[in-house]
Design an enzyme around this catalytic site. Structure first.
Site, PDB file in Angstrom:
ATOM      1  N   ALA A  12      -8.033 -23.829 -14.062  1.00 28.19           N
ATOM      2  CA  ALA A  12      -7.882 -22.200 -12.891  1.00 28.19           C
ATOM      3  C   ALA A  12      -6.775 -21.989 -12.200  1.00 28.19           C
ATOM      4  O   ALA A  12      -5.934 -21.142 -12.952  1.00 28.19           O
ATOM      5  CB  ALA A  12      -8.331 -23.099 -11.517  1.00 28.19           C
ATOM      6  N   ARG A  23      -4.483  -8.822 -18.465  1.00 27.82           N
ATOM      7  CA  ARG A  23      -4.729  -7.404 -17.969  1.00 27.82           C
ATOM      8  C   ARG A  23      -3.568  -6.601 -18.111  1.00 27.82           C
ATOM      9  O   ARG A  23      -3.815  -5.395 -18.249  1.00 27.82           O
ATOM     10  CB  ARG A  23      -5.396  -7.519 -16.560  1.00 27.82           C
ATOM     11  CG  ARG A  23      -6.744  -7.789 -16.979  1.00 27.82           C
ATOM     12  CD  ARG A  23      -7.637  -8.484 -15.029  1.00 27.82           C
ATOM     13  NE  ARG A  23      -8.390  -9.270 -15.195  1.00 27.82           N
ATOM     14  CZ  ARG A  23      -8.424 -10.401 -14.943  1.00 27.82           C
ATOM     15  NH1 ARG A  23      -7.037 -11.034 -14.388  1.00 27.82           N
ATOM     16  NH2 ARG A  23      -9.286 -10.783 -15.453  1.00 27.82           N
ATOM     17  N   GLU A  34      -6.121 -26.766 -25.073  1.00 28.01           N
ATOM     18  CA  GLU A  34      -6.942 -27.412 -23.924  1.00 28.01           C
ATOM     19  C   GLU A  34      -7.203 -29.237 -24.035  1.00 28.01           C
ATOM     20  O   GLU A  34      -7.865 -28.954 -25.506  1.00 28.01           O
ATOM     21  CB  GLU A  34      -7.759 -26.871 -23.524  1.00 28.01           C
ATOM     22  CG  GLU A  34      -9.524 -27.841 -22.644  1.00 28.01           C
ATOM     23  CD  GLU A  34      -8.299 -28.887 -21.774  1.00 28.01           C
ATOM     24  OE1 GLU A  34      -7.766 -28.068 -20.478  1.00 28.01           O
ATOM     25  OE2 GLU A  34      -8.444 -30.026 -20.944  1.00 28.01           O
ATOM     26  N   SER A  40     -12.022 -23.435 -17.585  1.00 26.02           N
ATOM     27  CA  SER A  40     -12.710 -21.946 -16.981  1.00 26.02           C
ATOM     28  C   SER A  40     -13.664 -22.740 -16.774  1.00 26.02           C
ATOM     29  O   SER A  40     -14.894 -21.929 -16.036  1.00 26.02           O
ATOM     30  CB  SER A  40     -12.557 -20.854 -18.007  1.00 26.02           C
ATOM     31  OG  SER A  40     -13.637 -19.583 -16.742  1.00 26.02           O
ATOM     32  N   CYS A  44     -14.398 -28.589  -8.659  1.00 27.96           N
ATOM     33  CA  CYS A  44     -14.046 -28.416  -7.283  1.00 27.96           C
ATOM     34  C   CYS A  44     -16.989 -28.980  -7.356  1.00 27.96           C
ATOM     35  O   CYS A  44     -16.854 -29.319  -6.177  1.00 27.96           O
ATOM     36  CB  CYS A  44     -14.279 -27.224  -6.354  1.00 27.96           C
ATOM     37  SG  CYS A  44     -12.922 -26.473  -6.631  1.00 27.96           S
ATOM     38  N   ASP A 280      -2.259 -27.973  -9.462  1.00 29.80           N
ATOM     39  CA  ASP A 280      -1.888 -28.897  -9.283  1.00 29.80           C
ATOM     40  C   ASP A 280      -0.762 -29.154  -9.899  1.00 29.80           C
ATOM     41  O   ASP A 280      -0.208 -30.226  -8.880  1.00 29.80           O
ATOM     42  CB  ASP A 280      -3.628 -29.763  -9.699  1.00 29.80           C
ATOM     43  CG  ASP A 280      -4.217 -29.333  -8.772  1.00 29.80           C
ATOM     44  OD1 ASP A 280      -4.370 -28.396  -8.181  1.00 29.80           O
ATOM     45  OD2 ASP A 280      -5.351 -30.105  -9.623  1.00 29.80           O
ATOM     46  N   ARG A 439      -7.750 -21.579  24.506  1.00 27.74           N
ATOM     47  CA  ARG A 439      -7.696 -21.190  25.513  1.00 27.74           C
ATOM     48  C   ARG A 439      -7.007 -22.532  26.096  1.00 27.74           C
ATOM     49  O   ARG A 439      -5.968 -22.457  26.754  1.00 27.74           O
ATOM     50  CB  ARG A 439      -8.935 -20.626  25.891  1.00 27.74           C
ATOM     51  CG  ARG A 439      -9.305 -19.398  26.079  1.00 27.74           C
ATOM     52  CD  ARG A 439     -10.629 -18.709  26.761  1.00 27.74           C
ATOM     53  NE  ARG A 439     -11.143 -19.287  28.174  1.00 27.74           N
ATOM     54  CZ  ARG A 439     -11.846 -19.052  28.971  1.00 27.74           C
ATOM     55  NH1 ARG A 439     -13.161 -18.919  28.084  1.00 27.74           N
ATOM     56  NH2 ARG A 439     -12.004 -19.726  30.046  1.00 27.74           N
TER      57      ARG A 439
HETATM   58  C1  LIG Z   1     -14.440 -33.338  -6.901  1.00 25.41           C
HETATM   59  C2  LIG Z   1     -13.457 -32.981  -6.851  1.00 25.41           C
HETATM   60  C3  LIG Z   1     -13.872 -31.652  -6.057  1.00 25.41           C
HETATM   61  C4  LIG Z   1     -12.802 -30.699  -5.708  1.00 25.41           C
HETATM   62  N1  LIG Z   1     -13.385 -29.887  -4.702  1.00 25.41           N
HETATM   63  C5  LIG Z   1     -12.312 -28.601  -4.580  1.00 25.41           C
HETATM   64  C6  LIG Z   1     -12.805 -27.334  -3.218  1.00 25.41           C
HETATM   65  O1  LIG Z   1     -13.630 -27.439  -3.147  1.00 25.41           O
HETATM   66  N2  LIG Z   1     -11.597 -26.755  -2.856  1.00 25.41           N
HETATM   67  C7  LIG Z   1     -10.798 -26.579  -3.435  1.00 25.41           C
HETATM   68  O2  LIG Z   1      -9.889 -26.231  -2.927  1.00 25.41           O
HETATM   69  N3  LIG Z   1     -10.334 -27.659  -4.453  1.00 25.41           N
HETATM   70  C8  LIG Z   1     -10.885 -29.415  -4.759  1.00 25.41           C
HETATM   71  N4  LIG Z   1     -10.436 -29.729  -5.492  1.00 25.41           N
HETATM   72  C9  LIG Z   1      -9.481 -29.130  -6.415  1.00 25.41           C
HETATM   73  C10 LIG Z   1      -9.561 -28.504  -7.531  1.00 25.41           C
HETATM   74  O3  LIG Z   1     -10.556 -28.730  -8.750  1.00 25.41           O
HETATM   75  C11 LIG Z   1      -7.693 -28.498  -8.667  1.00 25.41           C
HETATM   76  O4  LIG Z   1      -7.026 -27.956  -7.365  1.00 25.41           O
HETATM   77  C12 LIG Z   1      -8.366 -27.730  -9.537  1.00 25.41           C
HETATM   78  O5  LIG Z   1      -9.061 -27.290 -10.251  1.00 25.41           O
HETATM   79  C13 LIG Z   1      -6.111 -27.309  -9.763  1.00 25.41           C
HETATM   80  O6  LIG Z   1      -6.345 -26.515 -11.467  1.00 25.41           O
HETATM   81  P1  LIG Z   1      -5.835 -27.147 -12.174  1.00 25.41           P
HETATM   82  O7  LIG Z   1      -5.874 -25.706 -13.884  1.00 25.41           O
HETATM   83  O8  LIG Z   1      -3.921 -26.984 -11.382  1.00 25.41           O
HETATM   84  O9  LIG Z   1      -6.106 -28.128 -13.063  1.00 25.41           O
HETATM   85  P2  LIG Z   1      -7.146 -29.350 -13.130  1.00 25.41           P
HETATM   86  O10 LIG Z   1      -8.158 -28.024 -13.084  1.00 25.41           O
HETATM   87  O11 LIG Z   1      -6.937 -29.959 -13.692  1.00 25.41           O
HETATM   88  O12 LIG Z   1      -6.827 -28.462 -15.745  1.00 25.41           O
HETATM   89  C14 LIG Z   1      -5.860 -28.698 -16.001  1.00 25.41           C
HETATM   90  C15 LIG Z   1      -6.616 -28.881 -17.549  1.00 25.41           C
HETATM   91  O13 LIG Z   1      -5.079 -29.623 -17.920  1.00 25.41           O
HETATM   92  C16 LIG Z   1      -5.445 -30.252 -19.219  1.00 25.41           C
HETATM   93  N5  LIG Z   1      -4.706 -30.769 -19.599  1.00 25.41           N
HETATM   94  C17 LIG Z   1      -3.875 -31.591 -19.104  1.00 25.41           C
HETATM   95  N6  LIG Z   1      -2.548 -32.088 -19.373  1.00 25.41           N
HETATM   96  C18 LIG Z   1      -3.045 -31.518 -20.749  1.00 25.41           C
HETATM   97  C19 LIG Z   1      -2.181 -31.005 -22.184  1.00 25.41           C
HETATM   98  N7  LIG Z   1      -1.174 -32.131 -22.334  1.00 25.41           N
HETATM   99  N8  LIG Z   1      -2.704 -31.115 -23.564  1.00 25.41           N
HETATM  100  C20 LIG Z   1      -3.532 -30.218 -23.294  1.00 25.41           C
HETATM  101  N9  LIG Z   1      -4.391 -29.949 -22.283  1.00 25.41           N
HETATM  102  C21 LIG Z   1      -3.533 -30.675 -20.821  1.00 25.41           C
HETATM  103  C22 LIG Z   1      -6.729 -30.791 -18.421  1.00 25.41           C
HETATM  104  O14 LIG Z   1      -7.477 -31.818 -19.391  1.00 25.41           O
HETATM  105  C23 LIG Z   1      -8.165 -29.908 -17.747  1.00 25.41           C
HETATM  106  O15 LIG Z   1      -8.759 -29.370 -17.733  1.00 25.41           O
HETATM  107  C24 LIG Z   1     -11.276 -30.902  -6.724  1.00 25.41           C
HETATM  108  C25 LIG Z   1     -11.217 -31.532  -7.112  1.00 25.41           C
HETATM  109  C26 LIG Z   1     -12.503 -32.464  -7.931  1.00 25.41           C
HETATM  110  C27 LIG Z   1     -12.445 -33.694  -8.623  1.00 25.41           C
END
Ligand SMILES: Cc1cc2nc3c(=O)[nH]c(=O)nc-3n(C[C@H](O)[C@H](O)[C@H](O)COP(=O)(O)OP(=O)(O)OC[C@H]3O[C@@H](n4cnc5c(N)ncnc54)[C@H](O)[C@@H]3O)c2cc1C
Length: 447
Positions: A12, A23, A34, A40, A44, A280, A439
């Site tokens: 994300a 863009r 990755e 991508s 969630c 995150d 209210r």
């Molecule tokens: C089960 C579940 C349900 C969820 N439901 C919701 C929801 O309903 N609503 C909501 O808002 N949020 C939800 N979330 C939270 C949301 O998925 C995360 O906040 C979001 O994915 C964060 O995106 P990100 O890109 O910061 O991290 P991530 O999605 O964790 O992506 C980080 C990426 O970095 C890669 N990475 C890490 N370290 C390295 C490295 N050293 N070298 C190369 N690659 C690396 C990882 O492999 C990963 O693919 C949910 C999460 C989970 C687990």
């Protein structure tokens, strides 16, 4: 070729930023590293994949690496892990797991978007094969493989936060016997106790065994050991919250902030020139407390990514901050929160007034409605809206967005009463439940 942007983490935060930067700047060379097999994707959606509402893991992928290469000219490198960042040389040390080799990749700009990982407390047996956390699509794929192979007749979910709730529902849908173990007196510790009680009660009604005030002490083959006895388990899911993946940044000398998340300014820049962070792994700013705040949500990660991407692409954007809005559901019961709870408001130094109302999600005479409980927290004296929590049946949760908007604009509960919100019997009672709550709250503020 223009300057090189290296992005660490392809979900994300990272991918939104990479696409946004492209863009605005067609010359930028963009490389995304990755370590997993997917980019991508929607983490969630994992509970709904496990529960069977979503058919295929591929449905959770927004754009494939090939689409990202073709459409955005982004050099996506799967199974490439960033091992270290050398700020003096402006290079990332990269491990290609596929080719089993390590190399260095120079950057002009670096975006760290490494996400977070499920917390794994240091308990005996926690690294056993049946104790699983879910964060990435690789985790989801491993979990599904295990469930299809060894089965999951009895599932114990450790932790009653929103991931715990959603995974509990997923396994109920699969026909498993599900127990949720939570050390706090109630599930959903992001809610006040009185609202958390409603969620625990609803979960029991949905056939989930809920053991609050219970601590897990160890895991062994087929058993979860707690301070209140043993629970049989074919599978254990960890839902104990997350820890930001900020070690790479910290080891490079980049500053950390709230909850060990990477400290960023309003443009998503870290304290190091040319290094940015999104998602995150980094902090946000809480608009009600006025303090830095770590919150791990997809909605926030995407917005961080957009802001970082605009800045990386040569534009100017700032992230305004969060009010901590989140929704979730367990079976038919919906849960939502925004702003500060009563306890959080007091802890942040506010004098506050908390009121709770019970209403229905539709007009009382219209079929299909259910109960909705709304708790509202306002500042004593001024009536400034500080927070709200909702627990109720279908149609309850998204009402939180009205309250989130009001909090963001610094409105008083009195002003929420006067908003021209919509009404028709299939959607709400004549007074929407959030306005009924406003209210009651305004009356309490006025004494
Ligand atoms: C089960 C579940 C349900 C969820 N439901 C919701 C929801 O309903 N609503 C909501 O808002 N949020 C939800 N979330 C939270 C949301 O998925 C995360 O906040 C979001 O994915 C964060 O995106 P990100 O890109 O910061 O991290 P991530 O999605 O964790 O992506 C980080 C990426 O970095 C890669 N990475 C890490 N370290 C390295 C490295 N050293 N070298 C190369 N690659 C690396 C990882 O492999 C990963 O693919 C949910 C999460 C989970 C687990």
């Amino acid at each position: 070729m223009g300057a090189r942007l290296v992005v660490i983490g392809g979900d994300a935060g990272g991918m939104t930023a990479a696409a946004q930067a492209r863009r605005l700047d067609s010359d930028l060379e963009i490389v995304v590293l990755e370590r997993g097999n997917w980019v991508s994707y929607s983490a969630c959606g994992i509970p709904y994949l496990v529960g069977g509402e979503v058919e295929s893991i591929h449905d959770l992928v927004a754009r494939t690496p090939q689409e990202l290469r073709d459409t955005y000219r982004i050099d996506v490198r799967l199974r490439h892990e960033a091992m270290a960042v050398d700020l003096d040389a402006r290079e990332v040390e990269v491990r290609s797991h596929e080719r089993d080799r390590t190399f260095r990749l120079g950057f002009d700009q670096l975006l760290i978007a490494t996400g977070a990982r499920p917390r794994r407390p240091d308990l005996p047996g926690i690294d056993g094969p049946t104790v699983m956390g879910v964060q990435t699509l690789d985790d989801a794929s491993a979990l599904l493989q295990r469930v299809r192979g060894a089965g999951a007749g009895r599932v114990v979910v450790v932790g009653g936060g929103y991931v715990g709730l959603e995974m509990a529902e997923a396994f109920v849908r699969r026909g498993s016997e599900v127990t949720v173990v939570e050390s706090s007196p109630q599930v959903m510790s992001t809610l006040d106790h009185d609202m958390g009680v409603l969620v625990s009660t609803a979960m029991r009604r949905h056939g989930i065994e809920v053991r609050c005030g219970t601590r897990v002490e160890a895991f062994s083959e087929g058993i979860v050991h707690t301070d209140a006895g043993e629970l049989p388990a074919d599978l254990v899911i960890l839902g104990l919250g997350v820890t930001p993946n900020s070690e790479l940044a910290a080891e490079a000398g980049i500053g950390l902030g709230d909850g060990q998340a990477i400290r960023v300014d309003r443009r998503q820049a870290t304290d190091t020139e040319g290094v940015w962070a999104a998602g995150d792994c980094c902090e946000s700013f809480h608009l009600v407390t006025g303090r830095p705040f770590h919150i791990a949500l997809g909605t926030v990660a995407n917005k961080h990514g957009r802001v970082a991407g605009i800045n990386l692409g040569g534009g100017y954007a700032t992230f305004p901050g969060v009010v901590g809005t989140a929704v979730s559901k367990v079976c038919s019961t919906e849960v939502a929160r925004t702003g500060l709870g009563e306890d959080e408001a007091r802890a942040a130094g506010f004098g506050c007034v908390a009121t709770t109302i019970t209403a229905t999600t539709r007009a009382g005479y219209y079929p299909g409605g259910g109960e909705i409980r709304v708790k509202m927290v306002a500042e004593r004296g001024t009536g400034r809206l500080l927070g709200a929590q909702i627990v109720g049946e279908e149609g309850a949760a998204k009402r939180i967005d009205v309250v989130a908007t009001a909090i963001t604009r610094g409105m008083r509960v009195h002003e929420l009463v006067d908003l021209d919100l919509s009404y028709a019997p299939p959607f709400s009672p004549l007074w929407d439940p959030v306005q009924i709550a406003a209210r009651r709250s305004a009356a309490a503020v006025d004494g």
